[in-house]
Enzyme design. Structure first.
Site, PDB file in Angstrom:
ATOM      1  CD  GLU A  81      13.585  -7.089 -12.145  1.00  0.00           C
ATOM      2  OE1 GLU A  81      12.340  -7.145 -12.246  1.00  0.00           O
ATOM      3  OE2 GLU A  81      14.314  -6.515 -12.977  1.00  0.00           O
ATOM      4  CG  LEU A  82      12.086  -7.529  -4.594  1.00  0.00           C
ATOM      5  CD1 LEU A  82      12.327  -8.043  -3.186  1.00  0.00           C
ATOM      6  CD2 LEU A  82      10.702  -7.948  -5.053  1.00  0.00           C
TER       7      LEU A  82
END
Length: 266
Positions: A36-37
């Site tokens: 996600e990052l």
């Protein structure tokens, strides 16, 4: 479009357009957090090889937490927006120090991790734990604007959120969101470009000539070798962006040192 019809469409598109990804094949929360990052501001095709190399070097929260920030930044090279790497490093430390090395299950605890906002916390809840969390990002907007707000402008996320609440498959939210992501990617490949219809749309500034570009040059060079500022200026072809870029990196703790020798923070 009726809500049930929309649900069936997402289910169908999810089956037809499914894209295998490492963090889908293995949905452990650490993998989901890393992905996600990495996926913020970066396309899937670029992320996959970087993700695989990253988790090979840092296979879990403990390994990442015990690494130096310099090593994390070196592994992150090529993804840009290097603050994300620092946040990820800090999140791993928090998981180890506060949660005993076990990834937190509750939404508020996930939200407390550095670099994790409401949408990222929702995505982790859905993808890692298959919980019916509500989160809105670019791909979600693309699909909902296409089907429910065609021709509209300044579409508010609140309106999309209400529709998402009404249509979310609560039995399998993970697959529902995967379907949204893959359907959005397909829509974009067919020419659908409706992000500007969102009230929250912000066009990304070009890299060329930006402060971000100079920050990237500095970090890239310091992954190769520590060096005095004077030598660094020559190597990165310093211009008026150099000083504010360097000062920002020093203030954020990504770079350390003094006039004699600059280096990635150990």
């Amino acid at each position: 479009m009726e809500h049930e019809e929309f649900q069936r469409l997402i289910r169908q598109m999810g089956d037809e357009l499914y894209r295998p990804m490492p963090w889908r094949d293995d949905t452990r929360p650490y993998y989901v957090l890393v992905s996600e990052l990495m996926l913020q501001q970066t396309q899937v095709a670029r992320v996959v090889p970087k993700f695989e190399a990253f988790v090979a070097q840092f296979p879990d929260e403990a390994a990442l937490a015990s690494a130096s920030l310099a090593d994390v930044l070196k592994s992150w090279q090529g993804l840009g927006y290097n603050r994300r790497a620092k946040y990820l490093h800090e999140a791993a430390k928090r998981i180890v120090d506060k949660f005993g090395g076990t990834f937190p299950l509750e939404y508020d605890d996930i939200l407390s991790l550095p670099g994790v906002g409401k949408n990222t916390a929702g995505a982790i809840s859905a993808y890692a734990f298959n919980r019916p969390a509500i989160f809105i990002e670019t791909n979600v907007r693309t699909v909902f604007i296409h089907h429910f707000f065609a021709g509209a402008s300044d579409v508010d996320d609140k309106a999309i959120g209400l529709l998402l609440e009404a249509t979310l498959d609560r039995r399998d939210p993970r697959a529902f969101y995967w379907g949204l992501m893959d359907y959005s990617s397909w829509l974009k490949s067919t020419g659908v470009r409706n992000n500007a219809s969102s009230k929250h749309y912000k066009k990304q500034a070009p890299l060329e000539g930006s402060l971000r570009q100079m920050r990237g040059r500095i970090l890239k060079q310091l992954t190769v070798a520590d060096m005095p500022e004077a030598d660094l200026r020559i190597t990165v072809q310093a211009d008026e962006r150099f000083q504010p870029a360097l000062q920002g990196l020093l203030a954020e703790g990504l770079v350390s040192g003094d006039d004699e020798l600059l280096h990635l923070t150990k």
